[in-house]
Structures are given as C-alpha cells and as structure tokens.
Design an enzyme around this catalytic site. Structure first.
Site, PDB file in Angstrom:
ATOM      1  N   ASP A  67       0.854  -1.171   0.103  1.00  0.00           N
ATOM      2  CA  ASP A  67      -0.016  -0.032   0.123  1.00  0.00           C
ATOM      3  C   ASP A  67       0.863   1.203   0.133  1.00  0.00           C
ATOM      4  OD1 ASP A  67       0.730  -0.699   2.730  1.00  0.00           O
ATOM      5  OD2 ASP A  67      -0.965  -0.540   3.467  1.00  0.00           O
ATOM      6  N   ASN A 136      -7.491  -2.232  14.436  1.00  0.00           N
ATOM      7  CA  ASN A 136      -9.032  -2.416  13.975  1.00  0.00           C
ATOM      8  C   ASN A 136      -9.220  -3.594  12.924  1.00  0.00           C
ATOM      9  OD1 ASN A 136      -7.919  -1.308  11.625  1.00  0.00           O
ATOM     10  ND2 ASN A 136      -9.314   0.275  11.473  1.00  0.00           N
ATOM     11  N   HIS A 138      -7.773  -4.075  10.204  1.00  0.00           N
ATOM     12  CA  HIS A 138      -7.520  -3.898   8.550  1.00  0.00           C
ATOM     13  C   HIS A 138      -6.232  -4.487   8.444  1.00  0.00           C
ATOM     14  CE1 HIS A 138      -5.028  -0.124   9.809  1.00  0.00           C
ATOM     15  NE2 HIS A 138      -4.051  -0.991   9.164  1.00  0.00           N
ATOM     16  N   GLU A 143      -9.770  -1.042   5.152  1.00  0.00           N
ATOM     17  CA  GLU A 143     -10.484  -0.655   6.584  1.00  0.00           C
ATOM     18  C   GLU A 143     -11.786  -1.470   6.915  1.00  0.00           C
ATOM     19  OE1 GLU A 143      -8.702   0.970   8.662  1.00  0.00           O
ATOM     20  OE2 GLU A 143      -8.005   2.720   7.776  1.00  0.00           O
TER      21      GLU A 143
HETATM   22  C1  GLP Z   1      -0.816   0.189   8.485  1.00  0.00           C
HETATM   23  C2  GLP Z   1      -0.514  -0.216   6.983  1.00  0.00           C
HETATM   24  C3  GLP Z   1      -0.385  -1.665   6.890  1.00  0.00           C
HETATM   25  C4  GLP Z   1       0.207  -2.401   8.042  1.00  0.00           C
HETATM   26  C5  GLP Z   1      -0.606  -2.201   9.341  1.00  0.00           C
HETATM   27  C6  GLP Z   1      -0.004  -2.246  10.488  1.00  0.00           C
HETATM   28  O1  GLP Z   1      -1.700   1.141   8.676  1.00  0.00           O
HETATM   29  N1  GLP Z   1      -1.507   0.362   6.364  1.00  0.00           N
HETATM   30  O2  GLP Z   1       0.412  -2.141   5.621  1.00  0.00           O
HETATM   31  O3  GLP Z   1       0.689  -3.555   7.849  1.00  0.00           O
HETATM   32  O4  GLP Z   1      -1.198  -0.865   9.388  1.00  0.00           O
HETATM   33  O5  GLP Z   1       0.995  -1.544  10.856  1.00  0.00           O
HETATM   34  P1  GLP Z   1       2.151  -1.659  11.982  1.00  0.00           P
HETATM   35  O6  GLP Z   1       3.172  -2.646  11.695  1.00  0.00           O
HETATM   36  O7  GLP Z   1       2.693  -0.214  12.054  1.00  0.00           O
HETATM   37  O8  GLP Z   1       1.167  -1.669  13.119  1.00  0.00           O
END
Ligand code: GLP
Length: 243
Positions: A67, A136, A138, A143
């Site tokens: 992403d 949450n 996602h 989302e």
């Molecule tokens: C983020 C990204 C994801 C990521 C997830 C967890 O917002 N969009 O690609 O895998 O949420 O992020 P983190 O590893 O910083 O907790």
C-alpha cells in the site's frame, strides 16, 4: 490458518527472515508482496543481515508494496516507498525495474490501481505476501467495511489508522493523508502464500477476532480464514487473547 507463537518479536523476525531467505534461495524469481509499518522493521533488519551473510541473489526477485499514501502530485515524498527503500531495498541488490509500488502521486489514481493489478498479474501473481494487521483488523489499508472482492483501489483511512501512522509524519496526525492506495482483499487472497505478522498487546484483540471470530467485512483480516495458505506469526503479547 496456522498460528505460531514466538517468545519475542525478535525470535519471530529471525524465523520469518530465515524462511523468506530460504524461499528466495529456492526460487530466485520469487514474487514478494511486502508491507511497510512498524511491525516489519525487525524482519527487514534480519533479512538484510541474512542476505549479506548468505550472499543471497535478489537480482531476479520481484517486489510489490502492499500500500501507499495518496500524497500531492508535487510532493517529494511517497512515505511507504521511502520506508521500503530505507529498511530493505537499499540494502539488498534488487533490480530497480523489478521493484514496484502503487504510486500515490499518480494523476489518475484509478488508472494507477489498474496498472498495479496488471503488473502483479504479469509477474505471475504473488508467491509470498507478508502482511501486518491494524488494531482495528485492517490489512493493507482495507479498513472495516471493505468488500472481499476489491482489487487495488483508493481507500479512505479511519481516524484510528491515521493516528497509527502519525509516526511517519513527525507524530502529526493532521499530516497523515486521508487516502491511500492499497491492494484489495481479492488481490491479497490471490497470493499463493500469506504470512501475517502481529506483535504487541495492542494487536491482541484483532488477532483473536481474526482467528476465532466469524468472517466479516467489519474485520477485514477475517477474510484470510478463506485462504488455505495463511500462516500467522505472533509474539506472546499479540497472542494473549487467543482461545
Ligand atoms: C498500517 C498499514 C499496513 C500495516 C498495518 C500495521 O496502517 N496500512 O500496511 O501492515 O497498518 O502497521 P504496524 O505494523 O505499523 O502496526
């Protein structure tokens, strides 16, 4: 889904880095899908170290980022692309033409999403997709409420996800873009193998709902239950709410 609980985030990162390096050694043409975020920082550090120690050939590997934020066209920053460069891609000998990510500065974002899907398809699809998970539930930036049939698309971010990403923007939530490009659930489920990584107690509720709850768009990670090749790697803190 197969769940493995490691005693620490470091042990987890080391095990996954070994497995990823082994996959690349077996098939130098491996097509990888890779996430940004705080969770994979340790993984990429280990993967860089192992790649150096084993003189691993990355030149034929393809990488697709999961992403990217939508940023102004005149912005010099593509935050996740920069993250991937800084933490992994600058330190292994990838071929630049084989590295791809959704361009969040594209003039026509929908056309860019189509281009990205076609590029993944032309590469033969994702062999191994590594995912994190939001508190949450996602995955990528799919989302709660995201449909399972979606492919790469423009997504609106929840306030919670913007807050979780503020660390990339000097701690300023107001600087986190409200939209992002993300592989869709259908893109994700098209990967031949998926490894979801979660560490820390703040992910424990989402992990338990993903593994033990019903399949629902309210928790996009639950769609992974329908894929036969999903491995979930947890540290002990992220596993505390599992039944
Ligand atoms: C983020 C990204 C994801 C990521 C997830 C967890 O917002 N969009 O690609 O895998 O949420 O992020 P983190 O590893 O910083 O907790």
């Amino acid at each position: 889904m197969r769940l493995h609980v490691h005693q620490s985030a470091e042990h987890l990162a080391s095990a996954l880095a070994q497995n990823t390096a082994d996959a690349l050694a077996r098939n130098p043409h491996t097509v990888l899908g890779l996430p940004a975020g705080r969770t994979p920082v340790l993984l990429y550090r280990e993967l860089v170290a192992i790649s150096r120690a084993r003189s691993l050939d990355w030149s034929r590997a393809r990488t697709f980022s999961l992403d990217e934020f939508v940023t102004p066209r005149d912005s010099s920053r593509q935050p996740y692309r920069q993250f991937m460069h800084d933490h992994l891609l600058a330190h292994v000998a990838v071929t630049p033409a084989l590295v791809d990510s959704p361009n969040g500065r594209a003039v026509d974002l929908d056309a860019e999403c189509d281009r990205y899907e076609r590029a993944i398809e032309a590469a033969g699809g994702l062999d191994l997709l590594i995912l994190g998970i939001g508190a949450n539930g996602h995955i990528g930036f799919n989302e709660p409420g995201s449909p399972p049939g979606a492919r790469t698309h423009v997504a609106s971010l929840t306030a919670e996800s913007r807050a979780a990403n503020a660390w990339l923007f000097g701690g300023r939530i107001d600087r986190v873009p409200p939209r992002a490009l993300t592989m869709g659930i259908a893109t994700i489920l098209g990967a031949r193998a998926i490894v979801l990584v979660a560490t820390g107690v703040e992910k424990a509720a989402a992990v338990a709902a993903m593994a033990n709850g019903g399949v629902t768009p309210d928790l996009p990670a639950s769609f992974l239950q329908s894929h036969a090749g999903v491995t979930v790697l947890l540290d002990e803190a992220a596993a505390v709410q599992l039944a």
